[in-house]
Design an enzyme around this catalytic site. Sequence first.
Site, PDB file in Angstrom:
ATOM      1  N   ARG A  51       5.104   6.181 -22.988  1.00 45.67           N
ATOM      2  CA  ARG A  51       5.339   7.389 -23.941  1.00 45.67           C
ATOM      3  C   ARG A  51       6.959   7.258 -24.504  1.00 45.67           C
ATOM      4  NH1 ARG A  51       4.152  12.876 -21.078  1.00 45.67           N
ATOM      5  NH2 ARG A  51       5.781  12.167 -19.834  1.00 45.67           N
ATOM      6  N   HIS A 178      -5.269  -3.869  -4.038  1.00 49.96           N
ATOM      7  CA  HIS A 178      -4.199  -5.083  -3.800  1.00 49.96           C
ATOM      8  C   HIS A 178      -4.463  -5.649  -2.404  1.00 49.96           C
ATOM      9  CE1 HIS A 178      -1.694  -2.247  -2.075  1.00 49.96           C
ATOM     10  NE2 HIS A 178      -0.988  -3.225  -1.536  1.00 49.96           N
ATOM     11  N   HIS A 240      -8.500   0.299   0.725  1.00 53.49           N
ATOM     12  CA  HIS A 240      -8.025  -1.015   1.500  1.00 53.49           C
ATOM     13  C   HIS A 240      -8.658  -1.093   2.796  1.00 53.49           C
ATOM     14  CE1 HIS A 240      -4.942  -0.563  -1.533  1.00 53.49           C
ATOM     15  NE2 HIS A 240      -4.285   0.184  -0.886  1.00 53.49           N
ATOM     16  N   LYS A 339       1.641   6.815   8.207  1.00 52.15           N
ATOM     17  CA  LYS A 339       2.792   6.521   7.613  1.00 52.15           C
ATOM     18  C   LYS A 339       3.617   6.972   8.786  1.00 52.15           C
ATOM     19  CE  LYS A 339       1.975   6.480   2.688  1.00 52.15           C
ATOM     20  NZ  LYS A 339       2.102   5.128   2.316  1.00 52.15           N
TER      21      LYS A 339
HETATM   22  C1  BG6 Z   1      -1.042   1.736  -1.654  1.00 56.35           C
HETATM   23  C2  BG6 Z   1      -0.811   2.984  -1.040  1.00 56.35           C
HETATM   24  O1  BG6 Z   1      -2.245   1.589  -2.065  1.00 56.35           O
HETATM   25  O2  BG6 Z   1      -0.833   0.623  -0.415  1.00 56.35           O
HETATM   26  C3  BG6 Z   1       0.348   3.335  -0.383  1.00 56.35           C
HETATM   27  O3  BG6 Z   1      -0.941   4.151  -2.240  1.00 56.35           O
HETATM   28  C4  BG6 Z   1       0.521   2.168   0.579  1.00 56.35           C
HETATM   29  O4  BG6 Z   1       0.673   4.569   0.123  1.00 56.35           O
HETATM   30  C5  BG6 Z   1       0.366   0.853   0.101  1.00 56.35           C
HETATM   31  O5  BG6 Z   1       2.033   2.187   0.992  1.00 56.35           O
HETATM   32  C6  BG6 Z   1       0.671  -0.210   0.998  1.00 56.35           C
HETATM   33  O6  BG6 Z   1       0.704  -1.537   0.637  1.00 56.35           O
HETATM   34  P1  BG6 Z   1       1.157  -2.671   1.133  1.00 56.35           P
HETATM   35  O7  BG6 Z   1       0.825  -3.799   0.505  1.00 56.35           O
HETATM   36  O8  BG6 Z   1       2.725  -2.377   1.274  1.00 56.35           O
HETATM   37  O9  BG6 Z   1       0.830  -2.643   2.645  1.00 56.35           O
END
Ligand code: BG6
Length: 489
Positions: A51, A178, A240, A339
């Site tokens: 934006r 990812h 994940h 966490k």
């Molecule tokens: C993300 C989550 O997809 O993955 C986060 O939204 C998390 O909350 C993160 O911290 C962890 O990714 P990585 O690659 O640091 O293990």
Amino acid sequence: MTARTIPVDLFDLVIFGATGDLAQRKLLPGLFHRDEQGQIPPGARIIGTSRRAMSDAEYRTLAETAIKSHVKDINAEKLGGFLSRLFYVAAEASKDEGWPKLDAKLGEDQSRIRVFYLAVGPDLFGPICERLGRHGMVTPKSRVVVEKPIGKDGASAEAINDAVGKVFKESSIYRIDHYLGKETVQNLMALRFANALFEPLWNSRFIDHVQITVAETLGVEGRAGYYDTAGALRDMVQNHILQLLCLVAMEPPTSLDADAVRDEKLKVLKALKPIQPERMDQFIVRGQYMAGASPEGPVPGYLDELGNAQSMTETFVALRCEVGTWRWNSVPFYLRTGKRLPSRVSEIVVEFKPVPHNIFGRAAGPVSQNRLVIRLQPDEGVKLWLMIKDPGPGGMRLAHVPLDMSFAQAFNVRNPDAYERLIMDVVRGNQTLFMRRDEVATAWKWIDPILDYWKTNAEPPRSYTAGTWGPAASVALIERDGNTWQESA
Ligand code: BG6
């Protein structure tokens, strides 16, 4: 051993959310690395969009700062070359202004690959796709990349997928998880399907149970607003961790083709046994951190960070599930994420069954079970724990030792970040490491009843002190079966 880099075809990459956290922390540094390695062809462009009004020069300055704060040992000439690929066009998802400019910037050339990376919240996926379509920017070589979370339950995921699907066909939609781009996750496939050794043992006759842990020391940082609407089950397990489970549990695909792999993952998701309401409290533990310590020092509790003492959002979840197939009959899969745990570690532990008969007698010590530990982070690698004779005199004493394969030491290469690899896969048109629509829907189908149960059963999450391994009930969950979490295998 050196890393091989195969250049990709000429492309334009448009990043929506170009000034946001993901773009600054992952996308720009990742693209810089790929350029530095010579993978990005001359003439390829990266066009930032958000934006905010900004000139190309201002965006380049923002990108330079972002890259410098995330990449070590930068070659100034290479950075200059990379920054000259960057452009900026302001456009807003909900207004028509700016879009014709973006269209003009992309130009008429249909031979280039176009990647639209939506590094924005899922509520904007539909509106952005709709405008891309309406302004005629979607060419036959266009692809769209969408970030998780895709929805907050099955119904909202369907709505998002419908909106994106109106403009892009499934073969052009790249749903990023990812974790699938992490080096060791792919190594899991190599380990299972490029070695004859494991496959005959990879079933309920020889495997006792599987543990998947994704532990973080960080709290919710600046993301409390998003996180409080998600919680650990939606944020980590639905995507994940279930994807990791799929790679451990799937049947060998016939090839590495995207659909061959995704068909097998889908079968696992479909075979996940639903957790019945009367077993929910026994098989799932949710927790929320209180004030405590992180490796950096004292930290506040989740509710204080959030500024909302009523929140029932879980920052920890541990659960026991089963995959209902011949291969996995009655093998427990224990999944755990949280966490503010004591260390940052993500790993998959495959615990084999005990030997059927111990010939060694008491003096030799216990015969521990074989264990394969696939470490995603940190210190990526694989360890196979075996029993050997304790070396030296003193009779037959046994020891449990790891055969250790630490990839960083063995190959002496920098492992590309997951995003680097995945963005290049998008340009190449390889969907193997991206989630198909039916996978997302099936994962939600398994998660939705848990969320519903939590909604109607008002028991708050159990507290745990920041810097510990979650609520005591998580230990009880696995010990009830006679097993133990591997804290640092
Ligand atoms: C993300 C989550 O997809 O993955 C986060 O939204 C998390 O909350 C993160 O911290 C962890 O990714 P990585 O690659 O640091 O293990």
